[in-house]
Design a protein around this motif. Structure first.
Motif, PDB file in Angstrom:
ATOM      1  N   GLN A  30      21.452  33.087  37.101  1.00 32.43           N
ATOM      2  CA  GLN A  30      21.912  34.451  37.348  1.00 32.43           C
ATOM      3  C   GLN A  30      22.615  34.532  38.702  1.00 32.43           C
ATOM      4  OE1 GLN A  30      21.848  37.462  35.365  1.00 32.43           O
ATOM      5  NE2 GLN A  30      23.298  37.772  37.012  1.00 32.43           N
ATOM      6  N   LEU A  31      22.017  33.889  39.704  1.00 32.54           N
ATOM      7  CA  LEU A  31      22.619  33.886  41.036  1.00 32.54           C
ATOM      8  C   LEU A  31      23.981  33.186  41.006  1.00 32.54           C
ATOM      9  CD1 LEU A  31      22.577  34.454  44.042  1.00 32.54           C
ATOM     10  CD2 LEU A  31      21.132  32.431  44.348  1.00 32.54           C
ATOM     11  N   LEU A  32      24.076  32.077  40.280  1.00 34.58           N
ATOM     12  CA  LEU A  32      25.355  31.373  40.175  1.00 34.58           C
ATOM     13  C   LEU A  32      26.406  32.218  39.458  1.00 34.58           C
ATOM     14  CD1 LEU A  32      24.107  27.753  39.476  1.00 34.58           C
ATOM     15  CD2 LEU A  32      25.150  28.636  41.579  1.00 34.58           C
ATOM     16  N   ALA A  33      25.992  32.996  38.472  1.00 34.82           N
ATOM     17  CA  ALA A  33      26.931  33.897  37.781  1.00 34.82           C
ATOM     18  C   ALA A  33      27.446  34.955  38.762  1.00 34.82           C
ATOM     19  CB  ALA A  33      26.263  34.556  36.573  1.00 34.82           C
ATOM     20  N   TRP A  34      26.539  35.510  39.571  1.00 36.57           N
ATOM     21  CA  TRP A  34      26.955  36.495  40.582  1.00 36.57           C
ATOM     22  C   TRP A  34      27.952  35.876  41.556  1.00 36.57           C
ATOM     23  CZ3 TRP A  34      21.351  38.325  42.133  1.00 36.57           C
ATOM     24  CH2 TRP A  34      20.860  39.214  41.148  1.00 36.57           C
ATOM     25  N   ILE A  35      27.652  34.652  42.004  1.00 34.36           N
ATOM     26  CA  ILE A  35      28.523  33.967  42.962  1.00 34.36           C
ATOM     27  C   ILE A  35      29.884  33.682  42.344  1.00 34.36           C
ATOM     28  CG2 ILE A  35      28.870  31.740  44.143  1.00 34.36           C
ATOM     29  CD1 ILE A  35      25.800  31.873  44.780  1.00 34.36           C
ATOM     30  N   ASP A  36      29.902  33.176  41.112  1.00 38.80           N
ATOM     31  CA  ASP A  36      31.169  32.854  40.446  1.00 38.80           C
ATOM     32  C   ASP A  36      32.036  34.107  40.330  1.00 38.80           C
ATOM     33  OD1 ASP A  36      32.891  30.911  39.285  1.00 38.80           O
ATOM     34  OD2 ASP A  36      32.329  31.593  37.286  1.00 38.80           O
ATOM     35  N   GLU A  38      31.823  36.870  42.212  1.00 38.18           N
ATOM     36  CA  GLU A  38      32.182  37.323  43.556  1.00 38.18           C
ATOM     37  C   GLU A  38      33.332  36.494  44.132  1.00 38.18           C
ATOM     38  OE1 GLU A  38      32.150  39.761  46.773  1.00 38.18           O
ATOM     39  OE2 GLU A  38      31.192  40.007  44.837  1.00 38.18           O
ATOM     40  N   VAL A  39      33.253  35.175  43.969  1.00 41.84           N
ATOM     41  CA  VAL A  39      34.299  34.291  44.479  1.00 41.84           C
ATOM     42  C   VAL A  39      35.614  34.542  43.728  1.00 41.84           C
ATOM     43  CG1 VAL A  39      34.996  31.861  44.643  1.00 41.84           C
ATOM     44  CG2 VAL A  39      32.720  32.558  45.376  1.00 41.84           C
ATOM     45  N   ALA A  40      35.523  34.775  42.420  1.00 48.79           N
ATOM     46  CA  ALA A  40      36.728  35.073  41.632  1.00 48.79           C
ATOM     47  C   ALA A  40      37.373  36.378  42.105  1.00 48.79           C
ATOM     48  CB  ALA A  40      36.391  35.151  40.143  1.00 48.79           C
ATOM     49  N   LEU A  41      36.570  37.426  42.282  1.00 50.78           N
ATOM     50  CA  LEU A  41      37.110  38.709  42.751  1.00 50.78           C
ATOM     51  C   LEU A  41      37.743  38.559  44.135  1.00 50.78           C
ATOM     52  CD1 LEU A  41      34.225  41.092  41.651  1.00 50.78           C
ATOM     53  CD2 LEU A  41      36.522  40.996  40.677  1.00 50.78           C
ATOM     54  N   TYR A  42      37.063  37.838  45.018  1.00 47.87           N
ATOM     55  CA  TYR A  42      37.575  37.608  46.369  1.00 47.87           C
ATOM     56  C   TYR A  42      38.935  36.902  46.303  1.00 47.87           C
ATOM     57  CZ  TYR A  42      37.650  36.168  51.269  1.00 47.87           C
ATOM     58  OH  TYR A  42      38.002  35.984  52.578  1.00 47.87           O
ATOM     59  N   THR A  43      39.036  35.881  45.443  1.00 45.59           N
ATOM     60  CA  THR A  43      40.273  35.106  45.306  1.00 45.59           C
ATOM     61  C   THR A  43      41.398  35.958  44.720  1.00 45.59           C
ATOM     62  OG1 THR A  43      38.966  33.100  45.030  1.00 45.59           O
ATOM     63  CG2 THR A  43      41.261  32.988  44.341  1.00 45.59           C
ATOM     64  N   VAL A  44      41.082  36.760  43.712  1.00 48.95           N
ATOM     65  CA  VAL A  44      42.079  37.659  43.107  1.00 48.95           C
ATOM     66  C   VAL A  44      42.673  38.572  44.179  1.00 48.95           C
ATOM     67  CG1 VAL A  44      42.310  39.693  41.608  1.00 48.95           C
ATOM     68  CG2 VAL A  44      41.198  37.622  40.740  1.00 48.95           C
ATOM     69  N   ILE A  45      41.811  39.132  45.020  1.00 47.54           N
ATOM     70  CA  ILE A  45      42.274  40.047  46.073  1.00 47.54           C
ATOM     71  C   ILE A  45      43.100  39.293  47.119  1.00 47.54           C
ATOM     72  CG2 ILE A  45      41.502  41.521  47.976  1.00 47.54           C
ATOM     73  CD1 ILE A  45      39.107  42.284  46.032  1.00 47.54           C
ATOM     74  N   GLN A  46      42.633  38.116  47.526  1.00 47.89           N
ATOM     75  CA  GLN A  46      43.359  37.325  48.534  1.00 47.89           C
ATOM     76  C   GLN A  46      44.733  36.887  48.037  1.00 47.89           C
ATOM     77  OE1 GLN A  46      42.893  36.541  51.841  1.00 47.89           O
ATOM     78  NE2 GLN A  46      41.315  38.093  51.576  1.00 47.89           N
ATOM     79  N   LEU A  47      44.785  36.405  46.788  1.00 50.77           N
ATOM     80  CA  LEU A  47      46.031  35.849  46.265  1.00 50.77           C
ATOM     81  C   LEU A  47      46.889  36.890  45.553  1.00 50.77           C
ATOM     82  CD1 LEU A  47      44.790  32.376  44.953  1.00 50.77           C
ATOM     83  CD2 LEU A  47      45.614  33.020  47.246  1.00 50.77           C
TER      84      LEU A  47
END
Length: 136
Positions: A30-36, A38-47
């Motif tokens: 569950q924690l890894l799903a949250w991280i995946d 979160e990292v995807a959303l962060y990357t979408v916003i950055q790029l």
């Protein structure tokens, strides 16, 4: 090529009954799903591109856990800008016990073009959305 910025903790998650494993602690998956996510959303916003994929996650080091009612914070730090990728470091910590739950040293996210193939993103540094807003 590593920047010296501090890790930024963007997201908090509340550990609910459905997030627990049979031992009564937070299920790692569950924690890894949250991280995946979160990292995807962060990357979408950055790029500034909604087409990104997780390419690689290095060794995941579980150091502590969380229990029902605890609050988990997820921190992200960009460590490298590749031509079509972004490499990030991640840490999840228990806000209640102040312990680090896990660390992941390298997560590689890839920027995709309309054809679904890796494409250059043209970014070289972390941008904050507020800096993109134009003043009238």
């Amino acid at each position: 090529m590593t920047n010296n910025r501090h890790m930024r903790f963007h997201t908090r998650k509340w550990v609910k009954p459905e997030d627990l494993n049979p031992n009564g602690s937070l299920f790692g998956g569950q924690l890894l799903a949250w991280i995946d996510e979160e990292v995807a959303l962060y990357t979408v916003i950055q790029l500034e591109n909604s087409k990104v994929v997780t390419k690689y996650m290095s060794e995941i080091n579980f150091m502590a856990s969380a229990r029902q009612g605890d609050i988990v914070e997820i921190g992200i730090l960009v460590t490298k800008f590749g031509k079509s990728s972004l490499t990030l470091k991640c840490e999840a910590r228990n806000k209640m016990t102040r312990e680090t739950i896990l660390t992941i040293d390298n997560i590689v996210m890839v920027n995709l073009g309309p054809d679904g193939k890796p494409t250059p993103h043209g970014k070289t540094e972390v941008e904050f959305v507020k800096d993109r807003l134009k003043e009238d």
